[in-house]
Design a protein around this motif. Structure first.
Motif, PDB file in Angstrom:
ATOM      1  N   ASP A 188       0.828  -1.218   0.000  1.00 21.85           N
ATOM      2  CA  ASP A 188       0.000   0.000   0.000  1.00 21.85           C
ATOM      3  C   ASP A 188       0.857   1.260   0.000  1.00 21.85           C
ATOM      4  OD1 ASP A 188       1.032  -0.134   2.508  1.00 21.85           O
ATOM      5  OD2 ASP A 188      -0.872   0.142   3.576  1.00 21.85           O
ATOM      6  N   GLN A 189       2.112   1.115  -0.463  1.00 18.42           N
ATOM      7  CA  GLN A 189       3.014   2.271  -0.456  1.00 18.42           C
ATOM      8  C   GLN A 189       3.461   2.615  -1.882  1.00 18.42           C
ATOM      9  OE1 GLN A 189       5.257   2.681   3.216  1.00 18.42           O
ATOM     10  NE2 GLN A 189       5.525   0.457   3.073  1.00 18.42           N
ATOM     11  N   LEU A 190       3.493   3.892  -2.145  1.00 17.51           N
ATOM     12  CA  LEU A 190       3.886   4.362  -3.482  1.00 17.51           C
ATOM     13  C   LEU A 190       5.151   5.226  -3.348  1.00 17.51           C
ATOM     14  CD1 LEU A 190       1.505   5.848  -6.151  1.00 17.51           C
ATOM     15  CD2 LEU A 190       3.613   7.029  -5.571  1.00 17.51           C
ATOM     16  N   PHE A 191       6.155   4.914  -4.148  1.00 14.66           N
ATOM     17  CA  PHE A 191       7.432   5.630  -4.062  1.00 14.66           C
ATOM     18  C   PHE A 191       7.646   6.440  -5.344  1.00 14.66           C
ATOM     19  CE2 PHE A 191       7.648   1.994  -1.354  1.00 14.66           C
ATOM     20  CZ  PHE A 191       8.352   2.412  -0.240  1.00 14.66           C
ATOM     21  N   LEU A 192       7.979   7.701  -5.180  1.00 14.87           N
ATOM     22  CA  LEU A 192       8.316   8.568  -6.317  1.00 14.87           C
ATOM     23  C   LEU A 192       9.803   8.857  -6.268  1.00 14.87           C
ATOM     24  CD1 LEU A 192       5.470  11.239  -6.019  1.00 14.87           C
ATOM     25  CD2 LEU A 192       5.538   9.256  -7.551  1.00 14.87           C
ATOM     26  N   ARG A 193      10.486   8.669  -7.412  1.00 17.40           N
ATOM     27  CA  ARG A 193      11.913   8.979  -7.466  1.00 17.40           C
ATOM     28  C   ARG A 193      12.236   9.696  -8.770  1.00 17.40           C
ATOM     29  NH1 ARG A 193      14.848   3.469  -6.358  1.00 17.40           N
ATOM     30  NH2 ARG A 193      12.788   2.604  -6.578  1.00 17.40           N
ATOM     31  N   GLY A 194      13.214  10.564  -8.711  1.00  9.01           N
ATOM     32  CA  GLY A 194      13.626  11.303  -9.898  1.00  9.01           C
ATOM     33  C   GLY A 194      14.190  12.654  -9.473  1.00  9.01           C
ATOM     34  N   GLN A 195      14.343  13.527 -10.440  1.00 12.47           N
ATOM     35  CA  GLN A 195      14.910  14.853 -10.168  1.00 12.47           C
ATOM     36  C   GLN A 195      14.047  15.916 -10.821  1.00 12.47           C
ATOM     37  OE1 GLN A 195      18.922  14.800 -11.685  1.00 12.47           O
ATOM     38  NE2 GLN A 195      19.709  14.198  -9.698  1.00 12.47           N
ATOM     39  N   VAL A 196      13.845  17.016 -10.123  1.00 17.73           N
ATOM     40  CA  VAL A 196      13.109  18.149 -10.680  1.00 17.73           C
ATOM     41  C   VAL A 196      13.876  19.440 -10.396  1.00 17.73           C
ATOM     42  CG1 VAL A 196      10.848  17.046 -10.517  1.00 17.73           C
ATOM     43  CG2 VAL A 196      11.698  18.405  -8.596  1.00 17.73           C
ATOM     44  N   SER A 197      13.401  20.537 -11.007  1.00 20.28           N
ATOM     45  CA  SER A 197      14.182  21.770 -10.927  1.00 20.28           C
ATOM     46  C   SER A 197      13.852  22.632  -9.711  1.00 20.28           C
ATOM     47  CB  SER A 197      14.009  22.583 -12.212  1.00 20.28           C
ATOM     48  OG  SER A 197      12.651  22.898 -12.400  1.00 20.28           O
ATOM     49  N   GLY A 198      12.773  22.320  -8.965  1.00 21.06           N
ATOM     50  CA  GLY A 198      12.442  23.158  -7.811  1.00 21.06           C
ATOM     51  C   GLY A 198      11.627  22.404  -6.767  1.00 21.06           C
ATOM     52  N   ALA A 199      11.674  22.904  -5.523  1.00 20.32           N
ATOM     53  CA  ALA A 199      10.991  22.233  -4.413  1.00 20.32           C
ATOM     54  C   ALA A 199       9.470  22.249  -4.599  1.00 20.32           C
ATOM     55  CB  ALA A 199      11.376  22.903  -3.097  1.00 20.32           C
ATOM     56  N   GLU A 200       8.938  23.340  -5.179  1.00 19.39           N
ATOM     57  CA  GLU A 200       7.486  23.410  -5.372  1.00 19.39           C
ATOM     58  C   GLU A 200       7.001  22.342  -6.348  1.00 19.39           C
ATOM     59  OE1 GLU A 200       5.877  27.266  -6.212  1.00 19.39           O
ATOM     60  OE2 GLU A 200       7.127  28.232  -4.699  1.00 19.39           O
ATOM     61  N   GLN A 201       7.802  22.114  -7.393  1.00 17.65           N
ATOM     62  CA  GLN A 201       7.452  21.075  -8.366  1.00 17.65           C
ATOM     63  C   GLN A 201       7.436  19.703  -7.686  1.00 17.65           C
ATOM     64  OE1 GLN A 201       6.175  21.059 -11.205  1.00 17.65           O
ATOM     65  NE2 GLN A 201       7.022  19.526 -12.601  1.00 17.65           N
TER      66      GLN A 201
ATOM     67  N   LEU B  60       4.150  17.238  -7.492  1.00 19.05           N
ATOM     68  CA  LEU B  60       4.180  15.845  -7.961  1.00 19.05           C
ATOM     69  C   LEU B  60       3.635  14.903  -6.894  1.00 19.05           C
ATOM     70  CD1 LEU B  60       7.638  16.073  -9.713  1.00 19.05           C
ATOM     71  CD2 LEU B  60       5.542  15.352 -10.867  1.00 19.05           C
ATOM     72  N   GLY B  61       4.009  15.162  -5.648  1.00 14.56           N
ATOM     73  CA  GLY B  61       3.490  14.343  -4.555  1.00 14.56           C
ATOM     74  C   GLY B  61       1.975  14.456  -4.456  1.00 14.56           C
ATOM     75  N   GLN B  62       1.464  15.662  -4.640  1.00 13.97           N
ATOM     76  CA  GLN B  62       0.023  15.900  -4.554  1.00 13.97           C
ATOM     77  C   GLN B  62      -0.717  15.196  -5.694  1.00 13.97           C
ATOM     78  OE1 GLN B  62      -1.709  17.286  -2.182  1.00 13.97           O
ATOM     79  NE2 GLN B  62      -3.640  16.983  -3.300  1.00 13.97           N
ATOM     80  N   VAL B  63      -0.185  15.340  -6.922  1.00 14.48           N
ATOM     81  CA  VAL B  63      -0.835  14.713  -8.082  1.00 14.48           C
ATOM     82  C   VAL B  63      -0.805  13.186  -7.938  1.00 14.48           C
ATOM     83  CG1 VAL B  63      -0.667  14.346 -10.586  1.00 14.48           C
ATOM     84  CG2 VAL B  63      -0.429  16.655  -9.637  1.00 14.48           C
ATOM     85  N   ALA B  64       0.301  12.641  -7.449  1.00 11.75           N
ATOM     86  CA  ALA B  64       0.390  11.188  -7.246  1.00 11.75           C
ATOM     87  C   ALA B  64      -0.640  10.747  -6.210  1.00 11.75           C
ATOM     88  CB  ALA B  64       1.800  10.811  -6.795  1.00 11.75           C
TER      89      ALA B  64
ATOM     90  N   GLU C 208      -5.548   5.720  -2.332  1.00 16.06           N
ATOM     91  CA  GLU C 208      -5.538   4.610  -1.381  1.00 16.06           C
ATOM     92  C   GLU C 208      -4.124   4.237  -0.935  1.00 16.06           C
ATOM     93  OE1 GLU C 208      -6.116   4.590  -4.528  1.00 16.06           O
ATOM     94  OE2 GLU C 208      -5.147   2.894  -5.510  1.00 16.06           O
ATOM     95  N   LEU C 209      -3.120   4.812  -1.587  1.00 14.73           N
ATOM     96  CA  LEU C 209      -1.734   4.460  -1.279  1.00 14.73           C
ATOM     97  C   LEU C 209      -1.052   5.558  -0.471  1.00 14.73           C
ATOM     98  CD1 LEU C 209      -0.636   3.011  -4.750  1.00 14.73           C
ATOM     99  CD2 LEU C 209      -1.511   1.772  -2.763  1.00 14.73           C
ATOM    100  N   ARG C 210      -0.072   5.148   0.321  1.00 14.95           N
ATOM    101  CA  ARG C 210       0.719   6.126   1.073  1.00 14.95           C
ATOM    102  C   ARG C 210       1.903   6.546   0.195  1.00 14.95           C
ATOM    103  NH1 ARG C 210       4.393   4.975   6.243  1.00 14.95           N
ATOM    104  NH2 ARG C 210       5.123   7.087   6.542  1.00 14.95           N
ATOM    105  N   VAL C 211       1.989   7.845  -0.097  1.00 15.77           N
ATOM    106  CA  VAL C 211       3.014   8.336  -1.028  1.00 15.77           C
ATOM    107  C   VAL C 211       4.308   8.675  -0.279  1.00 15.77           C
ATOM    108  CG1 VAL C 211       3.622  10.169  -2.666  1.00 15.77           C
ATOM    109  CG2 VAL C 211       1.283   9.257  -2.618  1.00 15.77           C
ATOM    110  N   HIS C 212       5.404   8.098  -0.748  1.00 14.08           N
ATOM    111  CA  HIS C 212       6.736   8.474  -0.255  1.00 14.08           C
ATOM    112  C   HIS C 212       7.403   9.294  -1.348  1.00 14.08           C
ATOM    113  CE1 HIS C 212       6.581   5.658   3.154  1.00 14.08           C
ATOM    114  NE2 HIS C 212       5.888   4.905   2.321  1.00 14.08           N
ATOM    115  N   ASN C 213       7.533  10.571  -1.119  1.00 18.64           N
ATOM    116  CA  ASN C 213       8.082  11.453  -2.145  1.00 18.64           C
ATOM    117  C   ASN C 213       9.596  11.554  -1.983  1.00 18.64           C
ATOM    118  OD1 ASN C 213       8.682  13.468  -3.953  1.00 18.64           O
ATOM    119  ND2 ASN C 213       6.950  14.764  -3.382  1.00 18.64           N
ATOM    120  N   GLU C 214      10.319  10.742  -2.760  1.00 12.86           N
ATOM    121  CA  GLU C 214      11.787  10.706  -2.666  1.00 12.86           C
ATOM    122  C   GLU C 214      12.442  11.478  -3.813  1.00 12.86           C
ATOM    123  OE1 GLU C 214      12.789   6.567  -2.400  1.00 12.86           O
ATOM    124  OE2 GLU C 214      11.855   6.338  -0.423  1.00 12.86           O
TER     125      GLU C 214
END
Lengths: 246, 82
Positions: B33-46, B50-54, B60-66
Motif C-alpha cells: 500500500d506504499q507508493l514511491f516517487l523517485r527522480g529529479q526536478v528543478s524546484g521544491a514546489e514542483q 508531484l506528490g500531490q498529483v500522485a 488509497e496508497l501512502r506516497v513516499h516522495n523521494e
C-alpha cells in the motif's frame, strides 16, 4: 601540443524554469562572459511551455554580453505557444534556431550554429520506419524532415567552426542511464547521419535527464548531453582550439 | 483489485499529463500500500506538486516522495576538444 585562441562554448539544456525559481539560474550565469564566448541552450527551457514561463526564461537570459543561441524542446511545445516563446526569447536578444542556422561572431571566430528541437524514432537497427499506419509514417517523416533541414543548413553555412544544437539526441551513447525501452522517444540516428554527412565539430543536446554526458557519432563527431541533471553544473564549457603548433 | 503495475502506470501518466506537473522522468514504484516517487526536478514546489498529483491519482496508497531537487554547481573545468 599547444592551442591558441580557443573558442569556448558554454552549453546547457533542460533548465525547466518557472516563476517559483525566477532569478536562481541567472545567479549561476554570473561571470559566464569571462568563461565562454557563446552560450548555447539545448531546449526544455520551460516546464509546460506557457508564455509566463517563457518570459521567465527570457528575463534570465536578457542582457548577457556574449551571444546566446537556443533551440526549444518538447516541453516548450506543450502549450502550442512555441512561436510566442521564441518571440519572447528573441526580444531578449537570444538567437532561436528552428531547423536552420546562424553565423555568430565570437571574438575572432565565426561560429556556425545549426539546429532545432530534433525528434525521436530510435537508432539504427531498432527504429521506426516510414511504413504502415499514417501516424507512424508521420512520426518518422517529421524526424526525416528535420534531419534534411539540418543537413542543408550545415552545407550552406560558411564559418570557422560548426556546432549543432538539438534537444533530442542523435546517438545512443549519451542516453546510457535511461531505460532502453524509451530510446525511440529520446532521439534518432537520422539526426547524426545528417550531421555526419554535412560535417560539424560538435553536437550538444539535452532531453535525456538520466543519460550520460559524452559520446560520439558514427562519423566521429563529438556529442555532449548537456541536460542540467546530467551535467550537475550550471553549464558545460567545451573549447575548440586553433591548433597552430605542435 | 487492480494490479500495481497498472496503478503505477496511471500515476506516471498523471504526473506527465496533469497541468500542474507535466513531469516525464519520474519513476513510480508500488510495494503493497506504499507508493514511491523517485527522480529529479528543478524546484521544491514542483516536487510538492508531484506528490500531490500522485496522491490524487492513487489516494488509497501512502506516497513516499523521494524526488530530489537538482542541485547544480558552478561551471567547473573546461573540456578541450582537441
Amino acid at each position: 601540443m599547444s592551442t591558441l585562441i580557443d573558442l569556448r562554448i558554454a552549453a546547457v539544456g533542460d533548465i525547466h524554469l518557472g516563476e517559483d525559481v525566477r532569478g536562481q539560474y541567472r545567479k549561476k550565469l554570473e561571470g559566464i562572459e569571462d568563461r565562454a564566448d557563446i552560450f548555447l541552450l539545448a531546449g526544455d527551457l520551460t516546464r509546460h511551455g506557457t508564455l509566463d514561463e517563457g518570459k521567465v526564461v527570457a528575463d534570465e537570459l536578457r542582457g548577457l554580453t556574449i551571444p546566446v543561441v537556443a533551440v526549444l524542446g518538447n516541453h516548450d511545445y506543450h502549450s502550442d505557444l512555441q512561436y510566442e516563446i521564441a518571440a519572447e526569447l528573441r526580444d531578449a536578444g537570444v538567437v532561436v534556431l528552428d531547423d536552420d542556422g546562424a553565423v555568430v561572431q565570437c571574438g575572432e571566430h565565426k561560429l556556425g550554429v545549426v539546429g532545432g528541437k530534433g525528434f525521436g524514432g530510435g537508432f539504427a537497427g531498432k527504429c521506426a520506419s516510414e511504413f504502415g499506419e499514417r501516424e507512424i509514417k508521420n512520426f518518422v517523416a517529421h524526424t526525416r524532415y528535420i534531419a534534411e533541414a539540418w543537413k542543408v543548413a550545415l552545407k550552406e553555412i560558411v564559418a570557422d567552426h560548426r556546432v549543432v544544437v538539438s534537444h533530442y539526441s542523435p546517438i545512443k551513447e549519451t542516453l546510457e542511464g535511461e531505460p532502453p525501452e524509451i530510446y525511440p522517444f529520446l532521439g534518432s540516428y537520422l539526426l547524426a547521419e545528417a550531421v555526419d554527412t554535412a560535417g560539424a565539430d560538435l553536437i550538444v543536446h539535452g532531453h535525456a535527464h538520466k543519460g550520460s554526458e559524452k559520446g560520439m557519432t558514427p562519423g566521429g563527431i563529438r556529442v555532449r548531453n548537456v541536460a542540467l541533471p546530467v551535467l550537475r553544473r550550471a553549464y558545460g564549457i567545451y573549447c575548440m582550439g586553433e591548433s597552430e603548433h605542435f | 483489485m487492480e494490479a500495481p503495475q497498472y496503478v503505477a502506470a496511471r500515476v506516471q501518466q498523471a504526473l506527465a499529463e496533469d497541468g500542474r506537473t507535466h513531469e516525464l522522468g519520474i519513476r513510480v514504484d508500488i510495494r503493497g500500500d506504499q507508493l514511491f516517487l523517485r527522480g529529479q526536478v528543478s524546484g521544491a514546489e514542483q516536487r510538492e506538486r508531484l506528490g500531490q498529483v500522485a496522491h490524487e491519482a492513487a489516494p488509497e496508497l501512502r506516497v513516499h516522495n523521494e524526488i530530489k531537487v537538482v542541485d547544480f554547481s558552478e561551471p567547473g573545468e573546461d573540456e578541450h576538444l582537441d
